[in-house]
Write a protein that holds these residues in place. Structure first.
Motif, short mmCIF file in Angstrom:
data_model
loop_
_atom_site.label_atom_id
_atom_site.label_comp_id
_atom_site.label_asym_id
_atom_site.label_seq_id
_atom_site.Cartn_x
_atom_site.Cartn_y
_atom_site.Cartn_z
N ALA A 7 0.83 -1.20 0.00
CA ALA A 7 0.00 0.00 0.00
C ALA A 7 0.87 1.26 0.00
N GLN A 8 1.96 1.23 0.76
CA GLN A 8 2.84 2.41 0.84
C GLN A 8 3.53 2.66 -0.50
N SER A 9 3.96 1.61 -1.14
CA SER A 9 4.60 1.72 -2.45
C SER A 9 3.58 2.23 -3.48
N ALA A 10 2.36 1.72 -3.40
CA ALA A 10 1.30 2.14 -4.31
C ALA A 10 1.00 3.62 -4.12
N LEU A 11 0.94 4.06 -2.87
CA LEU A 11 0.68 5.47 -2.59
C LEU A 11 1.76 6.35 -3.23
N SER A 12 3.01 5.96 -3.08
CA SER A 12 4.11 6.73 -3.68
C SER A 12 3.98 6.79 -5.19
N LYS A 13 3.67 5.64 -5.79
CA LYS A 13 3.55 5.59 -7.24
C LYS A 13 2.40 6.45 -7.75
N VAL A 14 1.24 6.37 -7.11
CA VAL A 14 0.11 7.16 -7.60
C VAL A 14 0.29 8.64 -7.30
N MET A 15 1.02 8.97 -6.23
CA MET A 15 1.35 10.39 -5.99
C MET A 15 2.20 10.92 -7.13
N PHE A 16 3.15 10.11 -7.58
CA PHE A 16 4.00 10.51 -8.69
C PHE A 16 3.16 10.68 -9.97
N ILE A 17 2.29 9.71 -10.22
CA ILE A 17 1.42 9.75 -11.40
C ILE A 17 0.55 11.01 -11.38
N CYS A 18 -0.05 11.28 -10.22
CA CYS A 18 -0.94 12.44 -10.09
C CYS A 18 -0.19 13.77 -10.16
N SER A 19 1.07 13.76 -9.80
CA SER A 19 1.85 15.00 -9.87
C SER A 19 2.23 15.32 -11.31
N ARG A 20 2.22 14.32 -12.17
CA ARG A 20 2.60 14.51 -13.57
C ARG A 20 1.41 14.83 -14.46
N GLN A 36 -7.31 0.74 -1.03
CA GLN A 36 -7.66 1.64 -2.12
C GLN A 36 -8.35 2.90 -1.58
N ASP A 37 -9.32 2.69 -0.69
CA ASP A 37 -10.04 3.83 -0.11
C ASP A 37 -9.11 4.75 0.67
N GLU A 38 -8.22 4.14 1.42
CA GLU A 38 -7.28 4.91 2.24
C GLU A 38 -6.33 5.73 1.35
N ILE A 39 -5.82 5.12 0.30
CA ILE A 39 -4.91 5.81 -0.61
C ILE A 39 -5.62 6.96 -1.32
N ILE A 40 -6.82 6.70 -1.80
CA ILE A 40 -7.58 7.75 -2.50
C ILE A 40 -7.90 8.90 -1.55
N GLN A 41 -8.26 8.57 -0.32
CA GLN A 41 -8.54 9.62 0.67
C GLN A 41 -7.29 10.47 0.93
N THR A 42 -6.16 9.82 1.03
CA THR A 42 -4.89 10.54 1.23
C THR A 42 -4.60 11.45 0.05
N LEU A 43 -4.79 10.93 -1.16
CA LEU A 43 -4.55 11.74 -2.36
C LEU A 43 -5.46 12.97 -2.41
N ILE A 44 -6.69 12.81 -1.99
CA ILE A 44 -7.63 13.94 -1.97
C ILE A 44 -7.20 14.96 -0.92
N GLU A 45 -6.86 14.46 0.27
CA GLU A 45 -6.44 15.37 1.35
C GLU A 45 -5.17 16.12 1.00
#
Length: 164
Positions: free
Chosen positions: A13-26, A48-57
């Motif tokens: 989950a932590q690795s996924a969060l980092s990857k999607v943060m990178f994707i969303c930053s681009r 998934q819910d936790e990661i999406i919530q973090t990305l929104i916040e």
């Protein structure tokens, strides 16, 4: 022949969060796109819910911002009409009110000009002598691009009357 199924990646989950943060930053993404990617990585729904919530916040994901960019880009670069843009956003589960607000930002003059330009360009490539057949082909083309019937028909009638 044997076709191997593509193996789905499994990541933490932590690795996924980092990857999607990178994707969303681009590039702007919506929750639907990110959830699909997380699902492909075999993450649990809770993760998934936790990661999406973090990305929104953290402001990496913002559906309104995404919708505004999407509408502007598809209209300006792809020359799509409001119907087609709206349909594609609904497929991405974007709320109706966000879609309507973003579509309202399209300048009506630019919108009609865009339709006029694509129809004028298209009519040159159609080899058709029968005005009814020509009208039908132009209408189908405008519909395929997602423009409203009444606007398309007005332009088509104007173009065909100029030819006669």
């Amino acid at each position: 022949m044997d076709y191997e199924k593509k193996q789905k990646k499994e990541i933490s989950a932590q690795s996924a969060l980092s990857k999607v943060m990178f994707i969303c930053s681009r590039q702007e993404k919506c929750c639907f796109d990110i959830r699909k990617k997380l699902h492909d990585w075999n993450l649990s729904y809770d993760d998934q819910d936790e990661i999406i919530q973090t990305l929104i916040e953290e402001k990496f994901l913002n559906e309104e911002r995404y919708t505004n960019f999407y509408v502007r880009d598809k209209f300006r670069f792809n020359k799509w009409g409001k119907i087609k843009i709206s349909h594609h956003l609904k497929q991405k589960q974007i709320p109706e009110n966000l879609i309507d607000n973003a579509l309202d930002q399209i300048n009506e003059k630019d919108y009609k000009e865009s339709l006029g330009d694509i129809l004028s360009h298209k009519i040159k490539s159609i080899k058709e002598d029968d005005p009814y057949q020509l009208r039908a082909k132009l209408y189908r083309f405008a519909q395929g691009r997602g423009f409203e019937s009444h606007i398309a028909l007005n332009f088509i009638d104007k173009l065909i009357s100029e030819l006669e």
